[in-house]
Motif scaffolding. Structure first.
Motif, PDB file in Angstrom:
ATOM      1  N   PHE A  19      -7.248  -2.986  -9.582  1.00  0.00           N
ATOM      2  CA  PHE A  19      -5.978  -2.337  -9.833  1.00  0.00           C
ATOM      3  C   PHE A  19      -4.337  -3.401 -10.239  1.00  0.00           C
ATOM      4  O   PHE A  19      -3.957  -3.460  -9.777  1.00  0.00           O
ATOM      5  N   LEU A  24      -5.637  -5.689  -6.772  1.00  0.00           N
ATOM      6  CA  LEU A  24      -4.023  -4.855  -6.442  1.00  0.00           C
ATOM      7  C   LEU A  24      -3.708  -5.771  -5.278  1.00  0.00           C
ATOM      8  O   LEU A  24      -2.315  -6.097  -5.939  1.00  0.00           O
ATOM      9  N   ALA A  25      -4.174  -6.983  -4.660  1.00  0.00           N
ATOM     10  CA  ALA A  25      -2.857  -7.877  -4.012  1.00  0.00           C
ATOM     11  C   ALA A  25      -2.636  -9.047  -4.846  1.00  0.00           C
ATOM     12  O   ALA A  25      -1.536  -9.195  -4.379  1.00  0.00           O
ATOM     13  N   GLU A  33       0.499  -8.019  -6.801  1.00  0.00           N
ATOM     14  CA  GLU A  33       1.380  -7.887  -5.917  1.00  0.00           C
ATOM     15  C   GLU A  33       1.524  -8.707  -5.679  1.00  0.00           C
ATOM     16  O   GLU A  33       3.482  -9.216  -6.124  1.00  0.00           O
ATOM     17  N   ALA A  38       2.250  -1.638  -8.329  1.00  0.00           N
ATOM     18  CA  ALA A  38       1.042  -1.567  -8.533  1.00  0.00           C
ATOM     19  C   ALA A  38       1.266   0.384  -9.465  1.00  0.00           C
ATOM     20  O   ALA A  38       0.261   0.622  -9.203  1.00  0.00           O
ATOM     21  N   GLU A  39       2.108   0.457  -8.846  1.00  0.00           N
ATOM     22  CA  GLU A  39       2.159   1.974  -9.131  1.00  0.00           C
ATOM     23  C   GLU A  39       2.137   2.224 -10.654  1.00  0.00           C
ATOM     24  O   GLU A  39       1.316   3.486 -11.501  1.00  0.00           O
ATOM     25  N   LEU A  88      -1.547   2.147 -11.368  1.00  0.00           N
ATOM     26  CA  LEU A  88      -1.646   3.055 -10.679  1.00  0.00           C
ATOM     27  C   LEU A  88      -1.524   4.724 -11.857  1.00  0.00           C
ATOM     28  O   LEU A  88      -2.753   5.705 -12.866  1.00  0.00           O
ATOM     29  N   THR A  89      -0.222   4.316 -12.797  1.00  0.00           N
ATOM     30  CA  THR A  89      -0.158   5.409 -13.544  1.00  0.00           C
ATOM     31  C   THR A  89      -1.008   5.033 -15.458  1.00  0.00           C
ATOM     32  O   THR A  89      -1.663   6.185 -15.482  1.00  0.00           O
ATOM     33  N   PHE A 131      -5.277   6.364  -1.024  1.00  0.00           N
ATOM     34  CA  PHE A 131      -3.976   5.752  -1.874  1.00  0.00           C
ATOM     35  C   PHE A 131      -2.274   7.143  -1.353  1.00  0.00           C
ATOM     36  O   PHE A 131      -1.237   6.493  -1.067  1.00  0.00           O
ATOM     37  N   VAL A 160      -4.933   8.775  -5.495  1.00  0.00           N
ATOM     38  CA  VAL A 160      -4.307   8.174  -6.330  1.00  0.00           C
ATOM     39  C   VAL A 160      -2.754   9.441  -6.827  1.00  0.00           C
ATOM     40  O   VAL A 160      -1.752   8.702  -7.020  1.00  0.00           O
ATOM     41  N   LEU A 217       1.247   9.329  -6.122  1.00  0.00           N
ATOM     42  CA  LEU A 217       2.356   9.049  -6.553  1.00  0.00           C
ATOM     43  C   LEU A 217       3.954  10.586  -6.873  1.00  0.00           C
ATOM     44  O   LEU A 217       4.389  10.340  -6.810  1.00  0.00           O
ATOM     45  N   MET A 252       4.686   2.282  -0.159  1.00  0.00           N
ATOM     46  CA  MET A 252       3.507   1.901  -1.468  1.00  0.00           C
ATOM     47  C   MET A 252       3.505   0.073  -0.861  1.00  0.00           C
ATOM     48  O   MET A 252       2.444  -0.244  -0.730  1.00  0.00           O
ATOM     49  N   ILE A 270      -0.328  -1.752   0.550  1.00  0.00           N
ATOM     50  CA  ILE A 270      -0.500  -3.121  -0.166  1.00  0.00           C
ATOM     51  C   ILE A 270      -0.956  -4.152   0.577  1.00  0.00           C
ATOM     52  O   ILE A 270      -1.958  -4.237   1.088  1.00  0.00           O
ATOM     53  N   PHE A 314      -3.743  -2.659   2.536  1.00  0.00           N
ATOM     54  CA  PHE A 314      -5.148  -2.930   2.136  1.00  0.00           C
ATOM     55  C   PHE A 314      -5.636  -4.279   2.565  1.00  0.00           C
ATOM     56  O   PHE A 314      -6.725  -4.321   2.474  1.00  0.00           O
ATOM     57  N   ILE A 315      -4.389  -5.331   2.350  1.00  0.00           N
ATOM     58  CA  ILE A 315      -4.757  -6.429   2.670  1.00  0.00           C
ATOM     59  C   ILE A 315      -5.250  -6.650   4.022  1.00  0.00           C
ATOM     60  O   ILE A 315      -6.805  -7.688   4.364  1.00  0.00           O
ATOM     61  N   VAL A 354      -1.270 -13.324   0.252  1.00  0.00           N
ATOM     62  CA  VAL A 354      -2.489 -12.831  -0.958  1.00  0.00           C
ATOM     63  C   VAL A 354      -3.392 -14.366  -0.911  1.00  0.00           C
ATOM     64  O   VAL A 354      -4.707 -13.999  -1.542  1.00  0.00           O
ATOM     65  N   LEU A 400      -5.866 -13.736   1.027  1.00  0.00           N
ATOM     66  CA  LEU A 400      -6.308 -12.774   1.062  1.00  0.00           C
ATOM     67  C   LEU A 400      -8.061 -13.457   0.643  1.00  0.00           C
ATOM     68  O   LEU A 400      -8.920 -13.367   0.356  1.00  0.00           O
TER      69      LEU A 400
END
Lengths: 377, 299
Positions: free
Chosen positions: A94, A153-154, A157, A277-278, A281-282, B37, B105, B109, B226, B230, B233-234, B275, B278
């Motif tokens: 991601f 993803l992280a 971000e 992130a969007e 995703l797209t 998501f 997902v 959106l 959103m 994130i 999620f972390i 991050v 993580l």
């Protein structure tokens, strides 16, 4: 338990289908026929003054149409580079936006701050993006599956925050950066030269498709197929999957950062929107829309998605005649595209590319049924 | 000293917000292997539901009992959305994890875009009741009252979830399902019923986080979900994906690190420090701080 079920279904289902289509293609056309036709059409487009009402705003060679087509092609290449990870190796990343943004932002900064010429800025940006993908890939590929998705993803971000918070007053924060006209050759500046931007997009797409197809057909590509079908079995056969996955991650990231440079040129600047992130995703939506792991699927999906998003934005006023409760949601491209995507996941799991095959299979079933009815013996 | 106390309480408040989102995520992920998501969408629905109810719902209002009613409305809306998503989108795709993720997902959106279509992209001022506006001194430091509310809500949710997990029959089924779904099914228990339940719990917690987040940030925007998601999620990865306690510890850690790093270094560096944590956790202990089972089961 259910996991193995799905993998078995996938691994037995898809090769059979490709076998059939391979045989058919070999009988009728050489393998290079379709790419050659597509390339000729892409090269001929800017010389055509054809006006297709409803489809585009102006004639095919008008700057606005060429710009939209160039964007479609750049995103087509980018989606193909993402599909290298997602469709061909089965890595759910991601964080692809990070490498794309890295290419675009580094190139823009090198040109505006250090006054480097375009070529050197592009070379450094792509090298930087590739190295970043190698580094982050080496860390994040230590985990698999969903954990990999979250880690990438992280990381992306973190990059996105860095760019939008703009600690060193370099990245332009929310406003982004515009392409500095001095550093770019004159051929890429101005509305008259939109056609040259279109050539850049075509060139980028050709490079991506060539690299992805060539790697996919090479021995490395065969190991990728194996990893996608069953990674454990590949490991049991004595091949360490890690370096192969890292190669895919790095090549995908490198191609994405090259795409970032192309996007910077075509778009005339960058905004933090491409770091989010969007945005990744797209990309995922584009790939799944066209058909993951196929030759043309990601390109087709991305081109359609980009085209639809632009046209829906332009025609946003068209829905004002409708009552507000239905017109307002329809004026949001993301709402339409997101909903369509959910429906597609349900009804066309293979994406658009798999659609002709499904229709053909349905027709064949009906025909055999009819012959069986007509001729019971 | 006073700065440190303020930072600790604010960090705990942020951690409480993360916990509310991440607890549902880790429950859903642990039981169903779905990386949801759409969780950010539940959060946005909760926030907008509360905001809308405070202005339009009869009996509800921006203060006192009326605000409580508005919050109940928001949480109910989020729960309903979660149940609908599970029944209509996730359920037909059982056993196909990739497709389930792709469908969520698409929702992630579409739903913020829908909210944006109805109420616009601009932030809306969130109502702030008398009771939680202003400050309350703690150790000689004036701390905004909404922080206490967040921490209190997170503790209540934590205790409730813990009691549900350890004291009720459904909690037992959920725990057993997290450990070995196939075995629970083999014992003749319809584990799918608990899927809907888990989604409802997760949706309710996320919607609560949405409406409390509205108090914390003072505004609601369609994309708030959103960015919080994130970090959730972390938190889920650091906390070990299936453990409630791990999730709580990780939320508090992430919230505190973020606050302190953002204050004492450049703004924005705190988010990046999270991050880095993580990455460090993943490199040293795969499967998170407390998790015995790794998050690697799903391809």
């Amino acid at each position: 338990m259910t996991d193995t079920d799905t993998t078995v279904r996938e691994s037995t289902g898809s090769p059979k289908r490709t076998d059939i289509s391979d045989v058919r293609r070999r009988r009728s056309l050489p393998w290079w026929a379709v790419p050659a036709v597509v390339l000729v059409v892409a090269l001929a487009l800017p010389f055509s003054t054809l006006y297709i009402p409803g489809l585009f705003e102006g004639a095919l060679n008008s700057p606005s149409t060429l710009h939209l087509l160039a964007l479609c092609l750049v995103f087509g290449g980018l989606a193909t580079s993402y599909d290298l990870l997602y469709g061909r190796v089965g890595l759910l990343s991601f964080g692809h936006a990070l490498y794309f943004a890295c290419g675009a932002y580094v190139a823009a900064l090198l040109m505006s701050v250090l006054d480097l010429p375009l070529l050197w800025a592009a070379v450094i940006a792509v090298t930087g993006g590739t190295l970043l993908a190698l580094l982050l890939g080496a860390v994040s590929l230590r985990v698999n599956g969903i954990a990999l998705a979250m880690v990438t993803l992280a990381f992306a971000e973190a990059g996105s925050i860095l760019i939008s918070r703009d600690p060193g007053r370099w990245t332009g924060g929310e406003e982004g950066l515009s392409l500095s006209a001095e550093a770019v050759p004159d051929a890429f500046v101005g509305v008259v030269n939109t056609v040259n931007l279109y050539w850049v997009a075509v060139g980028y797409l050709v490079v991506v498709l060539a690299v992805v197809w060539w790697l996919g057909a090479s021995p490395v590509g065969r190991v990728w197929q194996g990893i996608r079908a069953n990674e454990q079995r590949v490991a049991v056969l004595g091949i360490n999957p890690y370096p192969y996955k890292l190669v895919a991650f790095t090549v995908g990231g490198g191609l994405a950062s090259l795409g970032g440079v192309a996007y910077l040129l075509v778009n005339g600047g960058v905004t933090p929107g491409i770091t989010t992130a969007e945005f990744t995703l797209t990309l995922l939506v584009m790939v799944a829309l066209g058909g993951a792991g196929t030759r043309w699927g990601p390109l087709l999906g991305a081109a359609l998605y980009t085209y639809a998003e632009h046209r829906l934005l332009q025609s946003g006023g068209a829905f004002e005649a409708l009552p507000a409760w239905i017109g307002a949601p329809l004026s949001q491209p993301l709402f339409i595209l997101g909903t369509l995507f959910v429906l597609m996941v349900f009804f066309f799991p293979g994406g658009l590319v798999a659609l002709p095959g499904r229709i053909r299979a349905a027709v064949r079933d009906r025909r055999t049924e009819r012959t069986r009815k007509a001729d019971p013996a | 000293m006073s700065t440190v106390v303020l930072l600790i309480v604010t960090g705990l408040g942020l951690g409480a917000l993360y916990f509310l989102i991440a607890s549902g995520l880790s429950l859903i992920f642990g039981l169903m292997d779905v990386l949801n998501f759409a969780h950010g969408a539940f959060l946005a629905i909760g926030a907008y539901g509360t905001w809308w109810a405070a202005e339009n719902l009869p009996g509800a209002g921006p203060a006192g009992v009326g605000f409580l009613l508005a919050m109940v409305f928001g949480v109910a809306a989020g729960t309903l959305a979660a149940v609908l998503v599970e029944l209509c989108v996730i359920r037909p795709l059982y056993g196909r994890h990739r497709e389930q993720i792709l469908a969520t997902v698409g929702l992630s959106l579409a739903v913020p875009a829908l909210i944006q279509a109805i109420w616009g992209a601009d932030p809306h001022t969130f109502p702030k009741p008398e009771l939680v506006s202003g400050t309350l001194p703690l150790l000689g430091v004036n701390v905004p009252k909404d922080r206490y509310l967040l921490i209190l809500a997170a503790i209540v949710v934590f205790v409730a979830l813990w009691l549900f997990n350890s004291r009720t029959r459904y909690g037992l089924i959920v725990r057993a399902g997290v450990q070995d779904r196939a075995m629970v099914t083999a014992l003749g228990i319809d584990v799918r019923k608990s899927f809907t339940l888990v989604f409802a719990i997760g949706g309710a917690a996320a919607a609560l986080a949405g409406s409390l987040g509205g108090l914390y940030f003072g505004v609601v925007t369609p994309t708030q979900g959103m960015s919080l998601l994130i970090f959730a999620f972390i938190v889920v990865v650091i906390g070990g994906t299936t453990s409630l306690t791990g999730c709580a510890i990780a939320s508090v850690t992430v919230g505190l690190i973020q606050q302190f790093a953002n204050y004492y270094t450049v703004a924005g560096l705190g988010d990046i420090a999270v991050v880095a944590v993580l990455a460090a956790v993943l490199l040293t202990r795969q499967g998170g701080l407390t998790g015995k089972k790794s998050a690697e089961r799903v391809a």
